[in-house]
Scaffold this motif. Structure first.
Motif, short mmCIF file in Angstrom:
data_model
loop_
_atom_site.label_atom_id
_atom_site.label_comp_id
_atom_site.label_asym_id
_atom_site.label_seq_id
_atom_site.Cartn_x
_atom_site.Cartn_y
_atom_site.Cartn_z
N ARG A 126 0.83 -1.21 0.00
CA ARG A 126 0.00 0.00 0.00
C ARG A 126 0.86 1.25 0.00
NH1 ARG A 126 -3.43 2.42 -1.61
NH2 ARG A 126 -5.48 2.96 -0.80
N ILE A 132 0.72 4.47 -2.72
CA ILE A 132 0.29 5.83 -2.39
C ILE A 132 1.44 6.82 -2.42
CG2 ILE A 132 -1.60 4.97 -0.95
CD1 ILE A 132 0.03 5.75 1.51
N GLN A 144 -3.60 -0.90 10.54
CA GLN A 144 -3.25 -0.63 9.15
C GLN A 144 -2.87 -1.90 8.39
OE1 GLN A 144 -1.99 0.81 11.84
NE2 GLN A 144 -2.21 3.03 11.72
N THR A 175 -5.37 -3.69 5.83
CA THR A 175 -5.77 -3.15 4.55
C THR A 175 -5.74 -4.27 3.50
OG1 THR A 175 -5.30 -1.39 2.94
CG2 THR A 175 -3.41 -2.48 3.89
N PRO A 176 -6.63 -4.30 2.52
CA PRO A 176 -7.70 -3.34 2.22
C PRO A 176 -9.06 -3.74 2.78
CG PRO A 176 -7.44 -4.81 0.37
CD PRO A 176 -6.45 -5.28 1.42
N PRO A 221 -11.99 -0.82 6.39
CA PRO A 221 -12.12 0.57 5.91
C PRO A 221 -11.26 1.55 6.69
CG PRO A 221 -14.27 -0.47 6.04
CD PRO A 221 -13.30 -1.43 6.67
N GLU A 222 -11.14 1.36 7.99
CA GLU A 222 -10.32 2.27 8.79
C GLU A 222 -8.85 2.20 8.41
OE1 GLU A 222 -13.97 1.27 11.25
OE2 GLU A 222 -12.58 0.22 9.93
N GLU A 268 -7.87 1.75 5.29
CA GLU A 268 -7.83 2.56 4.08
C GLU A 268 -7.83 4.04 4.43
OE1 GLU A 268 -7.79 1.32 0.44
OE2 GLU A 268 -6.64 0.23 1.96
N GLU A 269 -8.60 4.42 5.45
CA GLU A 269 -8.59 5.80 5.92
C GLU A 269 -7.19 6.20 6.40
OE1 GLU A 269 -11.45 6.23 9.01
OE2 GLU A 269 -13.16 5.73 7.74
N PHE A 274 -4.30 5.03 5.44
CA PHE A 274 -3.37 5.22 4.32
C PHE A 274 -3.69 6.47 3.52
CE2 PHE A 274 -2.40 0.70 5.15
CZ PHE A 274 -1.03 0.81 5.24
N ALA A 275 -4.96 6.84 3.45
CA ALA A 275 -5.30 8.12 2.83
C ALA A 275 -4.69 9.27 3.64
CB ALA A 275 -6.82 8.27 2.74
N GLU A 320 -1.01 9.34 2.81
CA GLU A 320 -0.82 9.95 1.49
C GLU A 320 -0.90 11.47 1.57
OE1 GLU A 320 -2.48 9.44 -3.10
OE2 GLU A 320 -3.60 8.58 -1.42
#
Length: 358
Positions: free
Chosen positions: A131, A135, A323, A326-327, A330-331, A333-334, A336-337, A340
């Motif tokens: 991931r 990103i 973390q 993932t994936p 959902p948390e 993914e949040e 890693f956003a 990023e």
């Protein structure tokens, strides 16, 4: 006889406080940080079931057999996931390149995995490194540092230091200076990450552009309140380390010294206790329910007071190092956003600084 015993006890007590000079950091607990106050997603229940599987893997086993079972289970965490990066083995330094399709290999990330310094590997954390490569548009080098108890704690520290100095000037295709470099790690690896930044600064080497630490262990003295207060709410660390709450702290300090062959008050083992000035931008993510929450809070507070830029972002009721799920979570993914966005922010600051100096 009584006086002999009393003298020995007094000597041990005096030696304990001489060797382990514990700084009172309770004032750092007053800092407050924003929390993503959302309820855990439905997928979080699946994560909790996977943690139960991990604990069941060690039932009936003791010592080295139990450790090997844990290592095997961790290495299987990414099995079945559709990971689109290339995974390329490296023997010197030991580790694994993780290369997302089309990524810029001049951009590099050193990833230091967690596992209580005794488990985990580049394979166990592929979900994270895959991931990160995507990103960050960067080649990730996941270092396989030497683990305890087969090796000393400092052997692993040295492996991380050597991997960083090598990564600055070497990429997947060979020699070539990095245009951007990030250090990241989780839990025990998060501790190595933060300790590495201070070593880079003190060694006069090229500093990383930034760092990311997922639920880092920052203080082996176990003096932070959440180390005890969050035992019952931490489904990963609580069952394993919760029993430490019943042991007097001085006994834990001596046991740590014996096992790690380094004092728990050393900044190498406890980055929180070191000089936190002049560090690169750092993003720390932690959960409100985990035992290491206050380790992260204290580090962020002390580092910011020293003039470094540390962001602490917390999620409600997530498992330690969520973390890694993932994936499917959902948390994660949040999270890693969030990473990023942090990377883009430090890149923007770097570009602005370069324009100012030209």
């Amino acid at each position: 006889m009584f006086w002999i015993i009393a003298t020995v006890v007094l000597f041990i007590v005096a030696l304990t406080f001489l060797l382990f000079r514990i700084e009172d950091l309770s004032h750092l607990d007053k800092e407050t940080y924003s929390v993503r106050a959302t309820s855990p997603s439905a997928e979080n229940q699946n994560v909790l079931e996977r943690l139960k599987e991990m604990r069941r893997a060690g039932i009936g086993l003791r010592g080295k057999a139990r450790l090997m079972a844990l290592r095997k289970h961790l290495d299987s965490l990414s099995d079945g996931l559709e990971l689109t990066s290339e995974f390329r083995r490296c023997d010197n330094p030991r580790g694994e390149w993780v290369i997302a399709p089309g990524c810029d290999t001049r951009r590099r990330i050193l990833y230091i995995h967690g596992g209580a310094w005794a488990a985990g590997s580049s394979r166990s954390h592929r979900a994270i490194t895959n991931r990160l490569s995507h990103i960050a548009n960067a080649a990730v080098f996941a270092v396989d540092y030497r683990l305890m108890p087969e090796h000393r704690f400092m052997d692993g520290v040295r492996d991380c230091r050597e991997a960083y100095t090598w990564l600055v000037d070497n990429g997947p295709e060979g020699a070539g200076e990095a245009s951007f470099i990030l250090v990241a790690g989780d839990s025990a690896g998060g501790s190595h990450t933060l300790g590495l930044l201070a070593w880079i600064r003190d060694s006069g080497l090229r500093q990383a552009n930034g760092a990311v630490a997922f639920s880092p262990s920052t203080d082996l003295t176990l003096s932070a309140p959440s180390n005890r207060n969050n035992i019952s709410t931490d489904p990963m660390l609580g069952p394993v380390f919760g029993g430490l709450s019943k042991i007097p702290k001085p006994v834990i300090w001596w046991a740590t010294l014996a096992a790690f062959r380094i004092s728990p008050t050393s900044p190498v083992a406890s980055p929180l206790l070191g000089n936190l000035a002049d560090l690169p931008p750092i993003l720390i993510q932690a959960s409100t329910s985990e035992m290491l929450l206050d380790n992260a809070r204290r580090y962020a507070a002390k580092a910011n007071a020293a003039g470094s830029q540390v962001e602490l972002h917390t999620w409600s009721d997530m498992v330690h190092v969520w973390q890694i799920f993932t994936p499917v979570l959902p948390e994660a993914e949040e999270a890693f956003a969030d990473v990023e966005a942090f990377i883009k922010k430090i890149e923007a600051v770097n570009r602005e600084s370069e324009m100012t100096h030209t």
